[in-house]
Design a protein around this motif. Structure first.
Motif, short mmCIF file in Angstrom:
data_model
loop_
_atom_site.label_atom_id
_atom_site.label_comp_id
_atom_site.label_asym_id
_atom_site.label_seq_id
_atom_site.Cartn_x
_atom_site.Cartn_y
_atom_site.Cartn_z
N TYR A 44 44.75 -81.65 35.73
CA TYR A 44 44.15 -80.67 36.56
C TYR A 44 42.41 -81.02 36.53
N SER A 45 41.85 -81.11 37.64
CA SER A 45 40.56 -81.12 37.83
C SER A 45 39.99 -80.47 39.02
N GLU A 46 38.83 -79.66 38.80
CA GLU A 46 38.40 -78.94 39.61
C GLU A 46 37.90 -79.69 40.94
N THR A 47 37.41 -80.85 40.62
CA THR A 47 36.88 -81.89 41.70
C THR A 47 37.89 -82.42 42.67
N LYS A 48 39.08 -82.61 42.03
CA LYS A 48 40.21 -83.04 42.86
C LYS A 48 41.41 -82.06 43.42
N PHE A 49 41.10 -80.83 43.27
CA PHE A 49 42.07 -79.74 43.39
C PHE A 49 41.36 -78.48 43.81
N TYR A 50 41.87 -77.80 45.01
CA TYR A 50 41.59 -76.56 45.29
C TYR A 50 42.55 -75.44 45.19
N PRO A 51 42.30 -74.23 45.03
CA PRO A 51 43.56 -73.17 45.04
C PRO A 51 43.86 -72.74 46.23
N VAL A 52 44.93 -72.36 46.34
CA VAL A 52 45.52 -71.91 47.68
C VAL A 52 46.59 -70.63 47.56
N SER A 53 46.47 -69.86 48.39
CA SER A 53 47.47 -68.67 48.34
C SER A 53 48.68 -68.74 49.31
N LEU A 54 49.77 -68.83 48.91
CA LEU A 54 50.99 -68.75 49.72
C LEU A 54 51.39 -67.53 50.26
#
Length: 54
Positions: A44-54
């Motif tokens: 996990y890396s905040e710079t490479k991933f962003y949260p989504v809601s499904l």
């Protein structure tokens, strides 16, 4: 479960090329690709991933 999308193309620990905007689930500090045909993990890396809601 916490779902995320990757901002950039990634090469997983398994050597799999994963295109940006692919869906991942976070397990601890490890990201696991949501894909029935391919198993891929990445730290996990905040710079490479962003949260989504499904």
């Amino acid at each position: 479960m916490d779902y995320f999308r990757n901002k950039i193309d990634i090469i997983s620990f398994e050597g799999v090329h994963v295109e940006s905007e692919s869906l991942w689930v976070k397990k601890g500090q490890l990201m696991v690709l949501v894909d029935e045909d391919e198993y891929a993990t990445y730290p996990y890396s905040e710079t490479k991933f962003y949260p989504v809601s499904l």
